[in-house]
Design a protein around this motif. Structure first.
Motif, mmCIF file in Angstrom:
data_model
loop_
_atom_site.group_PDB
_atom_site.id
_atom_site.type_symbol
_atom_site.label_atom_id
_atom_site.label_comp_id
_atom_site.label_asym_id
_atom_site.label_seq_id
_atom_site.Cartn_x
_atom_site.Cartn_y
_atom_site.Cartn_z
ATOM 1 N N LEU A 26 3.324 -1.778 4.439
ATOM 2 C CA LEU A 26 3.523 -1.658 5.892
ATOM 3 C C LEU A 26 2.197 -1.466 6.630
ATOM 4 C CD1 LEU A 26 6.704 0.608 6.044
ATOM 5 C CD2 LEU A 26 6.545 -1.845 6.547
ATOM 6 N N LEU A 27 1.347 -0.581 6.121
ATOM 7 C CA LEU A 27 0.063 -0.334 6.777
ATOM 8 C C LEU A 27 -0.841 -1.561 6.687
ATOM 9 C CD1 LEU A 27 -1.719 1.570 8.383
ATOM 10 C CD2 LEU A 27 -2.522 2.544 6.218
ATOM 11 N N SER A 28 -0.794 -2.273 5.575
ATOM 12 C CA SER A 28 -1.602 -3.492 5.434
ATOM 13 C C SER A 28 -1.181 -4.540 6.461
ATOM 14 C CB SER A 28 -1.475 -4.067 4.023
ATOM 15 O OG SER A 28 -1.999 -3.192 3.076
ATOM 16 N N LEU A 29 0.120 -4.746 6.591
ATOM 17 C CA LEU A 29 0.610 -5.742 7.556
ATOM 18 C C LEU A 29 0.276 -5.332 8.989
ATOM 19 C CD1 LEU A 29 4.054 -6.626 5.929
ATOM 20 C CD2 LEU A 29 1.915 -7.972 5.877
ATOM 21 N N LEU A 30 0.443 -4.053 9.302
ATOM 22 C CA LEU A 30 0.092 -3.552 10.634
ATOM 23 C C LEU A 30 -1.401 -3.733 10.901
ATOM 24 C CD1 LEU A 30 0.996 -2.102 13.230
ATOM 25 C CD2 LEU A 30 0.523 0.062 12.053
ATOM 26 N N THR A 31 -2.215 -3.496 9.879
ATOM 27 C CA THR A 31 -3.670 -3.621 10.020
ATOM 28 C C THR A 31 -4.073 -5.074 10.200
ATOM 29 O OG1 THR A 31 -3.949 -1.649 8.665
ATOM 30 C CG2 THR A 31 -5.881 -3.045 8.941
ATOM 31 N N ILE A 32 -3.429 -5.990 9.481
ATOM 32 C CA ILE A 32 -3.713 -7.416 9.663
ATOM 33 C C ILE A 32 -3.363 -7.824 11.085
ATOM 34 C CG2 ILE A 32 -2.983 -9.751 9.008
ATOM 35 C CD1 ILE A 32 -2.670 -8.636 6.107
ATOM 36 N N TRP A 33 -2.223 -7.344 11.561
ATOM 37 C CA TRP A 33 -1.762 -7.713 12.895
ATOM 38 C C TRP A 33 -2.669 -7.139 13.988
ATOM 39 C CZ3 TRP A 33 1.749 -4.782 16.413
ATOM 40 C CH2 TRP A 33 2.168 -5.552 17.488
ATOM 41 N N THR A 34 -3.059 -5.871 13.867
ATOM 42 C CA THR A 34 -3.850 -5.223 14.920
ATOM 43 C C THR A 34 -5.358 -5.412 14.743
ATOM 44 O OG1 THR A 34 -3.984 -3.125 13.714
ATOM 45 C CG2 THR A 34 -2.125 -3.414 15.256
ATOM 46 N N GLN A 35 -5.787 -5.759 13.535
ATOM 47 C CA GLN A 35 -7.213 -5.869 13.200
ATOM 48 C C GLN A 35 -7.957 -4.575 13.539
ATOM 49 O OE1 GLN A 35 -8.792 -9.435 14.990
ATOM 50 N NE2 GLN A 35 -7.122 -10.668 14.208
ATOM 51 N N SER A 36 -7.310 -3.461 13.258
ATOM 52 C CA SER A 36 -7.876 -2.157 13.566
ATOM 53 C C SER A 36 -8.755 -1.670 12.422
ATOM 54 C CB SER A 36 -6.755 -1.147 13.810
ATOM 55 O OG SER A 36 -7.269 0.165 13.831
ATOM 56 N N LEU A 37 -10.001 -1.407 12.731
ATOM 57 C CA LEU A 37 -10.919 -0.868 11.736
ATOM 58 C C LEU A 37 -10.461 0.520 11.291
ATOM 59 C CD1 LEU A 37 -13.463 -1.289 10.074
ATOM 60 C CD2 LEU A 37 -14.790 -0.337 11.970
ATOM 61 N N TRP A 38 -9.913 1.302 12.218
ATOM 62 C CA TRP A 38 -9.443 2.648 11.877
ATOM 63 C C TRP A 38 -8.306 2.599 10.873
ATOM 64 C CZ3 TRP A 38 -12.652 6.276 12.691
ATOM 65 C CH2 TRP A 38 -13.512 6.226 13.789
ATOM 66 N N LEU A 39 -7.397 1.643 11.034
ATOM 67 C CA LEU A 39 -6.273 1.549 10.105
ATOM 68 C C LEU A 39 -6.724 1.105 8.714
ATOM 69 C CD1 LEU A 39 -3.383 0.041 12.284
ATOM 70 C CD2 LEU A 39 -3.746 2.418 11.577
ATOM 71 N N VAL A 40 -7.638 0.144 8.651
ATOM 72 C CA VAL A 40 -8.101 -0.309 7.336
ATOM 73 C C VAL A 40 -8.918 0.789 6.653
ATOM 74 C CG1 VAL A 40 -10.242 -1.530 7.975
ATOM 75 C CG2 VAL A 40 -8.912 -2.313 6.027
ATOM 76 N N LEU A 41 -9.639 1.578 7.435
ATOM 77 C CA LEU A 41 -10.366 2.719 6.852
ATOM 78 C C LEU A 41 -9.388 3.784 6.352
ATOM 79 C CD1 LEU A 41 -13.382 3.023 9.319
ATOM 80 C CD2 LEU A 41 -13.446 2.259 6.929
ATOM 81 N N ALA A 42 -8.292 3.986 7.080
ATOM 82 C CA ALA A 42 -7.263 4.925 6.626
ATOM 83 C C ALA A 42 -6.630 4.435 5.324
ATOM 84 C CB ALA A 42 -6.191 5.095 7.704
ATOM 85 N N LEU A 43 -6.419 3.141 5.226
ATOM 86 C CA LEU A 43 -5.879 2.551 4.007
ATOM 87 C C LEU A 43 -6.837 2.787 2.836
ATOM 88 C CD1 LEU A 43 -3.476 0.805 3.026
ATOM 89 C CD2 LEU A 43 -4.862 -1.194 3.559
ATOM 90 N N ALA A 44 -8.119 2.537 3.060
ATOM 91 C CA ALA A 44 -9.133 2.751 2.014
ATOM 92 C C ALA A 44 -9.218 4.231 1.636
ATOM 93 C CB ALA A 44 -10.491 2.234 2.481
ATOM 94 N N PHE A 45 -9.148 5.116 2.630
ATOM 95 C CA PHE A 45 -9.168 6.552 2.336
ATOM 96 C C PHE A 45 -8.008 6.947 1.433
ATOM 97 C CE2 PHE A 45 -7.326 10.708 3.169
ATOM 98 C CZ PHE A 45 -8.349 11.525 2.715
#
Length: 162
Positions: A26-45
């Motif tokens: 879910l977070l990956s798809l949301l991050t692809i859609w929004t292109q949010s650096l904060w979300l992808v960093l949260a995913l990596a964290f």
């Protein structure tokens, strides 16, 4: 309280791991859609936290273990921890790469890398196939990972071998 790096559990509840994979999807798809650096960093964290400490500091793991599994009565199926940790490490590589690609403005490549991560998260979430666990098993079979690394692997079945 003493916290040591590398405190990943010897065994993992597969249903909790699959729930985490669903949240990663879910977070990956949301991050692809929004292109949010904060979300992808949260995913990596989240991947980093799970690789280093298991579920202790991972919001997704804590949510899965303490809310999703009990609320949906998913039960418990114990699988070896080291293959799951290996899989989390692969997720860290993919999410970290996606973070760098997005940070440098490589949007197509960012989407591709995160799309691959989402695909494998979906496989684990919906089908119970952990690609990282499968690779871990092959690396043990080929002698690249010593059998002593995962004594539990000799007694329990990999989640990918159902």
């Amino acid at each position: 309280m003493r916290i040591s790096i590398g405190n990943f559990p010897d065994t993992v509840n597969e249903f909790a791991a699959r729930s985490v994979a669903g949240l990663v999807l879910l977070l990956s798809l949301l991050t692809i859609w929004t292109q949010s650096l904060w979300l992808v960093l949260a995913l990596a964290f989240g991947f980093l936290a799970r690789v280093l400490y298991g579920p202790k500091f991972s919001p997704f793991a804590r949510l899965a273990i303490h809310v999703l599994v009990p609320v949906f009565r998913l039960g418990e199926r114990i699988v070896p921890g080291p293959p799951k940790r290996f899989a989390q490490g692969i997720g860290l590589v993919f999410s970290g790469t996606a973070s760098a690609l997005l940070g440098f403005g490589f949007l197509l490549e960012f989407r591709f890398v995160l799309g691959i991560l989402a695909f494998f998260a979906a496989l684990e979430c919906f089908l119970g196939f952990c690609a990282g666990c499968f690779v871990f098993g092959k690396l043990m079979e080929w002698g690249w990972i010593p059998r002593e690394i995962c004594e539990k692997c000799n007694n329990l079945t990999f989640s990918s071998e159902k």
